[in-house]
Design a protein around this motif. Structure first.
Motif, mmCIF file in Angstrom:
data_model
loop_
_atom_site.group_PDB
_atom_site.id
_atom_site.type_symbol
_atom_site.label_atom_id
_atom_site.label_comp_id
_atom_site.label_asym_id
_atom_site.label_seq_id
_atom_site.Cartn_x
_atom_site.Cartn_y
_atom_site.Cartn_z
ATOM 1 N N ARG A 220 -23.047 -29.031 -20.430
ATOM 2 C CA ARG A 220 -22.807 -30.406 -19.953
ATOM 3 C C ARG A 220 -21.920 -30.411 -18.707
ATOM 4 N NH1 ARG A 220 -22.405 -31.381 -25.840
ATOM 5 N NH2 ARG A 220 -24.309 -32.486 -26.460
ATOM 6 N N ALA A 221 -20.882 -29.591 -18.715
ATOM 7 C CA ALA A 221 -19.969 -29.567 -17.565
ATOM 8 C C ALA A 221 -20.646 -28.980 -16.332
ATOM 9 C CB ALA A 221 -18.717 -28.754 -17.915
ATOM 10 N N VAL A 222 -21.378 -27.905 -16.522
ATOM 11 C CA VAL A 222 -22.047 -27.266 -15.387
ATOM 12 C C VAL A 222 -23.145 -28.164 -14.829
ATOM 13 C CG1 VAL A 222 -23.604 -25.361 -14.770
ATOM 14 C CG2 VAL A 222 -21.491 -24.895 -16.025
ATOM 15 N N MET A 223 -23.910 -28.801 -15.696
ATOM 16 C CA MET A 223 -25.007 -29.630 -15.210
ATOM 17 C C MET A 223 -24.518 -30.881 -14.491
ATOM 18 S SD MET A 223 -27.734 -28.032 -15.434
ATOM 19 C CE MET A 223 -28.622 -29.424 -14.731
ATOM 20 N N ARG A 224 -23.333 -31.379 -14.813
ATOM 21 C CA ARG A 224 -22.786 -32.484 -14.023
ATOM 22 C C ARG A 224 -22.610 -32.045 -12.577
ATOM 23 N NH1 ARG A 224 -19.845 -33.746 -18.817
ATOM 24 N NH2 ARG A 224 -18.086 -32.435 -18.192
ATOM 25 N N VAL A 225 -22.116 -30.834 -12.404
ATOM 26 C CA VAL A 225 -21.925 -30.284 -11.058
ATOM 27 C C VAL A 225 -23.271 -30.055 -10.376
ATOM 28 C CG1 VAL A 225 -21.067 -28.281 -9.783
ATOM 29 C CG2 VAL A 225 -19.722 -29.220 -11.677
ATOM 30 N N VAL A 226 -24.207 -29.488 -11.099
ATOM 31 C CA VAL A 226 -25.511 -29.136 -10.517
ATOM 32 C C VAL A 226 -26.305 -30.390 -10.137
ATOM 33 C CG1 VAL A 226 -27.739 -28.052 -11.018
ATOM 34 C CG2 VAL A 226 -25.615 -26.907 -11.669
ATOM 35 N N ARG A 227 -26.285 -31.394 -10.985
ATOM 36 C CA ARG A 227 -27.018 -32.628 -10.663
ATOM 37 C C ARG A 227 -26.438 -33.303 -9.428
ATOM 38 N NH1 ARG A 227 -26.714 -33.418 -16.368
ATOM 39 N NH2 ARG A 227 -25.014 -34.909 -16.028
ATOM 40 N N ALA A 228 -25.125 -33.304 -9.322
ATOM 41 C CA ALA A 228 -24.503 -33.897 -8.136
ATOM 42 C C ALA A 228 -24.879 -33.112 -6.886
ATOM 43 C CB ALA A 228 -22.980 -33.930 -8.304
ATOM 44 N N ALA A 229 -24.925 -31.800 -6.997
ATOM 45 C CA ALA A 229 -25.324 -30.968 -5.861
ATOM 46 C C ALA A 229 -26.768 -31.233 -5.477
ATOM 47 C CB ALA A 229 -25.134 -29.494 -6.205
ATOM 48 N N ALA A 230 -27.630 -31.416 -6.470
ATOM 49 C CA ALA A 230 -29.038 -31.682 -6.187
ATOM 50 C C ALA A 230 -29.206 -32.981 -5.415
ATOM 51 C CB ALA A 230 -29.829 -31.732 -7.492
ATOM 52 N N ASP A 231 -28.396 -33.974 -5.739
ATOM 53 C CA ASP A 231 -28.471 -35.240 -5.014
ATOM 54 C C ASP A 231 -28.108 -35.043 -3.542
ATOM 55 O OD1 ASP A 231 -29.202 -36.535 -7.318
ATOM 56 O OD2 ASP A 231 -27.159 -37.206 -7.810
ATOM 57 N N ARG A 232 -27.150 -34.157 -3.272
ATOM 58 C CA ARG A 232 -26.741 -33.906 -1.889
ATOM 59 C C ARG A 232 -27.726 -33.010 -1.145
ATOM 60 N NH1 ARG A 232 -22.061 -32.425 -4.493
ATOM 61 N NH2 ARG A 232 -22.286 -30.275 -3.738
ATOM 62 N N LEU A 233 -28.221 -31.967 -1.843
ATOM 63 C CA LEU A 233 -29.018 -30.934 -1.191
ATOM 64 C C LEU A 233 -30.504 -31.274 -1.107
ATOM 65 C CD1 LEU A 233 -27.460 -27.816 -2.996
ATOM 66 C CD2 LEU A 233 -26.979 -28.591 -0.663
ATOM 67 N N GLY A 234 -30.963 -32.149 -1.988
ATOM 68 C CA GLY A 234 -32.388 -32.431 -2.042
ATOM 69 C C GLY A 234 -33.156 -31.387 -2.845
ATOM 70 N N ARG A 235 -32.482 -30.450 -3.427
ATOM 71 C CA ARG A 235 -33.072 -29.462 -4.341
ATOM 72 C C ARG A 235 -31.995 -29.065 -5.341
ATOM 73 N NH1 ARG A 235 -31.896 -24.011 -3.704
ATOM 74 N NH2 ARG A 235 -30.574 -23.505 -1.918
ATOM 75 N N GLN A 236 -32.412 -28.560 -6.480
ATOM 76 C CA GLN A 236 -31.457 -28.230 -7.530
ATOM 77 C C GLN A 236 -31.340 -26.731 -7.717
ATOM 78 O OE1 GLN A 236 -31.272 -30.630 -11.159
ATOM 79 N NE2 GLN A 236 -31.442 -28.749 -12.364
ATOM 80 N N PRO A 237 -30.163 -26.157 -7.516
ATOM 81 C CA PRO A 237 -29.973 -24.735 -7.823
ATOM 82 C C PRO A 237 -30.317 -24.465 -9.289
ATOM 83 C CG PRO A 237 -28.092 -25.603 -6.620
ATOM 84 C CD PRO A 237 -28.930 -26.776 -6.996
ATOM 85 N N MET A 238 -30.929 -23.331 -9.539
ATOM 86 C CA MET A 238 -31.339 -22.963 -10.904
ATOM 87 C C MET A 238 -30.195 -22.259 -11.611
ATOM 88 S SD MET A 238 -34.645 -20.650 -12.049
ATOM 89 C CE MET A 238 -35.809 -22.014 -11.955
ATOM 90 N N VAL A 239 -29.885 -22.697 -12.825
ATOM 91 C CA VAL A 239 -28.857 -22.064 -13.649
ATOM 92 C C VAL A 239 -29.513 -21.561 -14.934
ATOM 93 C CG1 VAL A 239 -26.652 -22.324 -14.835
ATOM 94 C CG2 VAL A 239 -27.091 -23.614 -12.729
ATOM 95 N N ALA A 240 -29.348 -20.266 -15.207
ATOM 96 C CA ALA A 240 -29.884 -19.667 -16.426
ATOM 97 C C ALA A 240 -28.772 -19.616 -17.466
ATOM 98 C CB ALA A 240 -30.414 -18.267 -16.141
ATOM 99 N N PHE A 241 -28.829 -20.534 -18.420
ATOM 100 C CA PHE A 241 -27.817 -20.611 -19.474
ATOM 101 C C PHE A 241 -28.193 -19.638 -20.594
ATOM 102 C CE2 PHE A 241 -27.558 -24.831 -17.488
ATOM 103 C CZ PHE A 241 -26.182 -24.945 -17.296
ATOM 104 N N ASN A 242 -27.254 -18.796 -20.984
ATOM 105 C CA ASN A 242 -27.511 -17.776 -22.000
ATOM 106 C C ASN A 242 -27.484 -18.407 -23.390
ATOM 107 O OD1 ASN A 242 -27.762 -15.486 -23.537
ATOM 108 N ND2 ASN A 242 -25.738 -14.664 -23.053
ATOM 109 N N LEU A 243 -28.697 -18.632 -23.939
ATOM 110 C CA LEU A 243 -28.790 -19.286 -25.252
ATOM 111 C C LEU A 243 -29.004 -18.296 -26.392
ATOM 112 C CD1 LEU A 243 -31.991 -18.895 -25.523
ATOM 113 C CD2 LEU A 243 -32.166 -21.215 -24.665
ATOM 114 N N THR A 244 -28.814 -17.002 -26.147
ATOM 115 C CA THR A 244 -29.049 -15.972 -27.160
ATOM 116 C C THR A 244 -28.394 -16.337 -28.504
ATOM 117 O OG1 THR A 244 -29.167 -14.273 -25.464
ATOM 118 C CG2 THR A 244 -28.738 -13.531 -27.707
ATOM 119 N N GLY A 245 -29.183 -16.289 -29.565
ATOM 120 C CA GLY A 245 -28.696 -16.622 -30.901
ATOM 121 C C GLY A 245 -29.847 -16.507 -31.878
#
Length: 415
Positions: A199-224
């Motif tokens: 949630r914290a990282v995606m707040r940053v990423v979504r805001a960046a996407a609004d500025r950049l016009g594209r969204q950087p890809m983040v691979a969240f480690n969901l191993t479990g």
């Protein structure tokens, strides 16, 4: 009859032809004694076949510990190809693994064994969909149409809080990064819980996407476990994320297969533990057959190490692994995934990586090579990107550095 073909480097203190037959029997219809139920008809229908046996050389000592010394006092190395009828197992990846890489490694007559090649019938491609996104889907979601995805790993690997992780991501997206991944050591630890981190990282990423016009890809480690991975995937999807990550040797074939069935996002597959399968050259797997199985199971990105890496793997092995990831699984089903270069990488490896692969369809990640830049993270990202632009244009780094202060500064600390 459709058949599965596996090729091995074999060492034995026995007669190699006899050892090959022992292996074929053990991995199909035979056992350590002749049984009346293994009729000639059954053996012809279900037995593994020795397709090829080529002697390569001899040695006075076995590669692996063995309870039985060679009667002749020498050990023979050979190239062995076995085949199995598909009807023995059907297109089932877990049973395939037990067939081609099961008890044969433990046989007394075997003093060295390494799987080097694997050819599968089309039925496997019909049973397993393979990568859902691969190269094209990754480019579409990341907004990077050409060239490599310039990436990094959250560093330090562990020890950061959720807020500190988000701060690192903020620096990276402000610096123009294409791809960010969790370290394989960070999944859902109490100090940095998965849900809060996403949630914290995606707040940053979504805001960046609004500025950049594209969204950087983040691979969240969901191993479990399976339920955890599905729930974590759904959270990433709901938060607008575009990638999830799993450690293959931790979750297993069933884990990846079921994650692939559930997932609506690319799966970034980490090979953590690969060394225990491969580092002894006389034992285990070559990367090419190993990655083929995981691509069928659904991996969109596969780690291949990196040139002049911090580990023990040689550069020619790294490049062979990367080329294997981009090669078709079989003629009827390309299923190409994206190779991921990592491990002590900087812009110094860009030219050789591009030349060796013959393609820029890759993710090139640098942790310390970006975070350690004396000009800061943004300069680290820019220097890495400029190094790759120089590589693709055939320009020497020293020449490119005249037009890039960030690259010029990087050349002073990259090693």
């Amino acid at each position: 009859m459709e058949r599965i073909y596996a090729t091995y480097w074999l060492e034995t203190g026995d007669d190699p032809a006899h050892a090959a037959e022992v292996i074929a029997g053990e991995q199909s219809s035979g056992t350590f004694v002749a049984l009346p139920t293994e009729t000639p008809e059954l053996k012809a229908r279900a037995g593994a076949r020795v397709e090829q046996l080529e002697v390569l050389g001899h040695s006075a000592q076995p590669s692996l510990p063995t309870p039985v010394s060679a009667p002749s006092g020498r050990y023979t190395q050979a190239r062995l190809t076995l085949s199995w009828p598909l009807a023995n197992l059907g297109p089932c990846l877990p049973t395939l693994m037990a067939t081609i890489a099961g008890n044969l490694y433990e046989l007394r007559c075997v003093t060295g064994l390494r799987l080097t090649d694997l050819q599968l019938p089309p039925a496997f491609a019909q049973a397993y969909p393979g990568p859902a996104f691969g190269v094209n889907g990754t480019r579409r979601l990341s907004g990077v149409a050409h060239g490599p995805l310039i990436g990094t790993i959250i560093k330090p690997s562990v020890g950061l809080s959720v807020a500190e992780t988000a701060q690192q991501v903020q620096l990276l997206v402000d610096g123009g990064i294409d791809f960010i991944k969790d370290d394989e050591l960070q999944a859902d630890g109490p100090a940095c819980p998965f849900d809060e981190r996403v949630r914290a990282v995606m707040r940053v990423v979504r805001a960046a996407a609004d500025r950049l016009g594209r969204q950087p890809m983040v691979a969240f480690n969901l191993t479990g476990n399976l339920d955890q991975m599905k729930r974590r995937h759904d959270l990433v999807l709901a938060e607008g994320g575009t990638c999830v990550m799993a450690c293959l040797n931790s979750i297993g074939l069933v884990g990846l297969t079921e994650l692939r069935r559930h997932a609506q996002l690319p799966i970034h597959a980490h090979r953590a533990g690969w060394g225990y399968l491969s580092r002894a050259p006389q034992l285990g797997f070559d990367y090419a057959p190993w990655q083929k199985i995981w691509r069928l199971a659904g991996a969109d990105h596969l780690h291949v190490n990196g040139l002049r890496n911090k580990f023990s793997e040689a550069d020619d092995s790294v490049m062979a692994a990367a080329r294997a990831v981009l090669a078709p699984v079989m003629d009827s089903a390309p299923m190409t995934a994206m190779p991921v270069f990592s491990s002590g990488q900087t812009g110094l490896q860009a030219q050789d990586t591009f030349t060796g692969l013959g393609s820029a369809d890759l993710i090139h990640t640098a942790g310390g090579g970006i975070f350690g830049h004396p000009g800061g993270v943004a300069a680290g990202v820019q220097s890495f990107r400029d190094a790759w632009q120089a590589a693709q244009e055939g320009v020497a780094l020293s020449q490119a550095a005249r037009q890039s202060p960030a690259l010029a500064q990087a050349l002073g600390f990259w090693r």
